[in-house]
Design a protein around this motif. Structure first.
Motif, PDB file in Angstrom:
ATOM      1  N   LEU A  14     -44.054  19.416 -23.888  1.00  0.00           N
ATOM      2  CA  LEU A  14     -44.962  20.417 -24.470  1.00  0.00           C
ATOM      3  C   LEU A  14     -44.154  21.570 -25.058  1.00  0.00           C
ATOM      4  N   CYS A  15     -43.009  21.843 -24.426  1.00  0.00           N
ATOM      5  CA  CYS A  15     -42.029  22.741 -25.026  1.00  0.00           C
ATOM      6  C   CYS A  15     -40.673  22.135 -24.729  1.00  0.00           C
ATOM      7  N   LEU A  16     -39.733  22.354 -25.617  1.00  0.00           N
ATOM      8  CA  LEU A  16     -38.374  21.857 -25.385  1.00  0.00           C
ATOM      9  C   LEU A  16     -37.407  22.934 -25.849  1.00  0.00           C
ATOM     10  N   GLY A  17     -36.944  23.725 -24.875  1.00  0.00           N
ATOM     11  CA  GLY A  17     -35.944  24.756 -25.162  1.00  0.00           C
ATOM     12  C   GLY A  17     -34.566  24.158 -24.935  1.00  0.00           C
ATOM     13  N   VAL A  18     -33.693  24.298 -25.909  1.00  0.00           N
ATOM     14  CA  VAL A  18     -32.357  23.695 -25.833  1.00  0.00           C
ATOM     15  C   VAL A  18     -31.311  24.798 -25.909  1.00  0.00           C
ATOM     16  N   GLY A  19     -30.427  24.851 -24.905  1.00  0.00           N
ATOM     17  CA  GLY A  19     -29.401  25.893 -24.847  1.00  0.00           C
ATOM     18  C   GLY A  19     -28.084  25.434 -25.454  1.00  0.00           C
ATOM     19  N   PRO A  20     -27.057  26.290 -25.340  1.00  0.00           N
ATOM     20  CA  PRO A  20     -25.741  25.973 -25.912  1.00  0.00           C
ATOM     21  C   PRO A  20     -25.096  24.809 -25.173  1.00  0.00           C
ATOM     22  N   VAL A  21     -24.377  23.953 -25.908  1.00  0.00           N
ATOM     23  CA  VAL A  21     -23.777  22.757 -25.315  1.00  0.00           C
ATOM     24  C   VAL A  21     -22.825  23.151 -24.173  1.00  0.00           C
ATOM     25  N   ARG A  22     -22.896  22.409 -23.038  1.00  0.00           N
ATOM     26  CA  ARG A  22     -22.056  22.712 -21.873  1.00  0.00           C
ATOM     27  C   ARG A  22     -20.712  21.994 -22.006  1.00  0.00           C
ATOM     28  N   ASP A  23     -19.790  22.314 -21.084  1.00  0.00           N
ATOM     29  CA  ASP A  23     -18.466  21.671 -21.127  1.00  0.00           C
ATOM     30  C   ASP A  23     -18.565  20.159 -20.954  1.00  0.00           C
ATOM     31  N   ASP A  24     -19.588  19.699 -20.194  1.00  0.00           N
ATOM     32  CA  ASP A  24     -19.719  18.252 -19.967  1.00  0.00           C
ATOM     33  C   ASP A  24     -20.435  17.552 -21.142  1.00  0.00           C
ATOM     34  N   GLY A  25     -20.729  18.298 -22.200  1.00  0.00           N
ATOM     35  CA  GLY A  25     -21.335  17.691 -23.395  1.00  0.00           C
ATOM     36  C   GLY A  25     -22.855  17.724 -23.384  1.00  0.00           C
ATOM     37  N   TYR A  26     -23.463  18.047 -22.237  1.00  0.00           N
ATOM     38  CA  TYR A  26     -24.927  18.126 -22.179  1.00  0.00           C
ATOM     39  C   TYR A  26     -25.408  19.509 -22.585  1.00  0.00           C
ATOM     40  N   HIS A  27     -26.671  19.579 -23.008  1.00  0.00           N
ATOM     41  CA  HIS A  27     -27.284  20.861 -23.320  1.00  0.00           C
ATOM     42  C   HIS A  27     -28.220  21.237 -22.171  1.00  0.00           C
ATOM     43  N   PRO A  28     -28.210  22.505 -21.722  1.00  0.00           N
ATOM     44  CA  PRO A  28     -29.210  22.902 -20.734  1.00  0.00           C
ATOM     45  C   PRO A  28     -30.594  22.906 -21.392  1.00  0.00           C
ATOM     46  N   LEU A  29     -31.580  22.423 -20.669  1.00  0.00           N
ATOM     47  CA  LEU A  29     -32.935  22.342 -21.218  1.00  0.00           C
ATOM     48  C   LEU A  29     -33.906  23.171 -20.389  1.00  0.00           C
ATOM     49  N   ALA A  30     -34.923  23.705 -21.022  1.00  0.00           N
ATOM     50  CA  ALA A  30     -36.067  24.278 -20.314  1.00  0.00           C
ATOM     51  C   ALA A  30     -37.277  23.628 -20.955  1.00  0.00           C
ATOM     52  N   THR A  31     -37.930  22.749 -20.212  1.00  0.00           N
ATOM     53  CA  THR A  31     -38.995  21.964 -20.825  1.00  0.00           C
ATOM     54  C   THR A  31     -40.197  21.880 -19.892  1.00  0.00           C
ATOM     55  N   VAL A  32     -41.359  21.601 -20.464  1.00  0.00           N
ATOM     56  CA  VAL A  32     -42.510  21.194 -19.646  1.00  0.00           C
ATOM     57  C   VAL A  32     -42.864  19.782 -20.087  1.00  0.00           C
ATOM     58  N   TYR A  33     -42.755  18.856 -19.134  1.00  0.00           N
ATOM     59  CA  TYR A  33     -43.093  17.464 -19.412  1.00  0.00           C
ATOM     60  C   TYR A  33     -44.574  17.225 -19.148  1.00  0.00           C
ATOM     61  N   GLN A  34     -45.139  16.301 -19.903  1.00  0.00           N
ATOM     62  CA  GLN A  34     -46.453  15.753 -19.536  1.00  0.00           C
ATOM     63  C   GLN A  34     -46.380  14.227 -19.690  1.00  0.00           C
ATOM     64  N   ALA A  35     -46.856  13.508 -18.665  1.00  0.00           N
ATOM     65  CA  ALA A  35     -46.919  12.043 -18.740  1.00  0.00           C
ATOM     66  C   ALA A  35     -48.214  11.670 -19.445  1.00  0.00           C
TER      67      ALA A  35
END
Ligand code: ATP
Length: 305
Positions: A14-35
């Protein structure tokens, strides 16, 4: 020989906030999922020799997409079964039969859904008896979206999406999904996100208060206004024609329109069944649209049945 069948939903963000890429290559996320009510099925039939096999079937039109789902050890459902074998020391194997309905590479986490379903199906077929919370720990090792697909409903996702926490939510929502002719690679969309943000300061992601308030109130109109996706620009940069699909749904009166995860599936919020039908009808003639599906959410996570 025992077998178990599991139905597992797709997810939307429903929202997908994407942060700066981390050292491990992943991006921190702030999201609300709905199934949502669009389900794959995974049947696990135990075998004595410890081998894991997989077959993939689909009733969908997009047969070519199903052809890119690996029928070997790379399939996420096989990886999940292998992980459960290692964790429990069980000597049994399984024949996994996947019935695909969730679009492949559509931003709806179809592969992760099959991994979640495989954990539940094998746990049942093998009688390994792991608790739901033990399965969730294994799920987090398989991929960011897998824990949520066990959980279902609505949930906040943190970390790289794998840390899920409950969200107060009311109501059932009417969705229309516009499936694209061709999938988009999640990795390619994140790479484009990084390219577009090169040199810029990407803020730490947050879940918007307005979205949480809309869910608490069960207010579809407010939810439509609060939908957001930080990957939109990157996905549209790779697939400009998606802009037309989004515009058609908005012109048809959708309460909100965004891409699902990394796309290319576009999702539209409707106020009721008739409204959902009107939006689906408008989208069905869109050039970029391979298929249009009406759906509801939230629904349960991976379940036997
Ligand atoms: P997400 O929303 O999690 O980013 P997605 O929905 O865009 O993912 P998937 O359908 O999960 O994408 O598939 C991405 C790739 O994963 C496919 O191209 C395929 O090669 C691989 N894959 C491995 N196992 C599966 C599976 N069981 N179902 C679908 N794809 C799988």
């Amino acid at each position: 020989m025992s077998s178990a069948n599991v139905r597992v939903p797709a997810k939307i963000n429903l929202c997908l906030g994407v942060g700066p890429v981390r050292d491990d290559g992943y991006h921190p996320l702030a999201t609300v999922y709905q199934a949502v009510d669009l389900h794959d099925e995974v049947r696990a039939t135990s075998r004595d020799d410890g081998e894991i096999t997989v077959t993939v079937h689909s009733d969908l039109d997009a047969k070519s997409e199903v052809a890119i789902v690996p029928e070997d050890a790379d399939n996420l459902a096989v990886k999940a079964a292998r992980l459960l074998q290692e964790r429990t020391g069980v000597t049994l194997g399984a024949d996994l039969a996947i019935r695909k309905v969730i679009p492949v590479a559509g931003g709806m986490a179809g592969g992760s859904a099959d991994a979640a379903a495989s954990l539940v199906a094998c746990n049942e077929a093998w009688g390994t008896g792991l608790s739901r919370s033990s399965l969730e720990q294994l799920a987090a090792r398989l991929g960011s979206d897998v824990p949520f697909l066990l959980h279902g409903g609505n949930a906040i996702g943190g970390g790289r999406g794998e840390t899920i926490s409950p969200v107060l939510a009311r109501g059932s929502y009417h969705w229309v999904f516009a499936m694209a002719h061709e999938g988009l690679s999640t990795a390619a969309v994140y790479a484009e996100f990084d390219r577009l943000n090169e040199g810029a300061t990407v803020p730490e992601p947050v879940v918007p208060d307005a979205l949480l308030a809309a869910l608490r109130a069960g207010d579809a109109e407010a939810l439509g206004d609060a939908l957001s996706n930080d990957l939109t620009e990157a996905a549209l940069s790779l697939r400009p024609e998606l802009e037309d699909t989004l515009s058609i749904g908005i012109e048809a009166g959708a309460l909100g329109a965004i891409l699902s995860g990394s796309g290319p599936t576009a999702l539209f919020l409707a106020s009721d069944d008739q409204h959902s039908l009107d939006i689906a009808f408008a989208l069905s003639s869109a050039a970029g649209c391979a298929d249009v599906v009406q759906s509801r959410g939230p629904v349960h996570g991976a379940r036997l049945g």
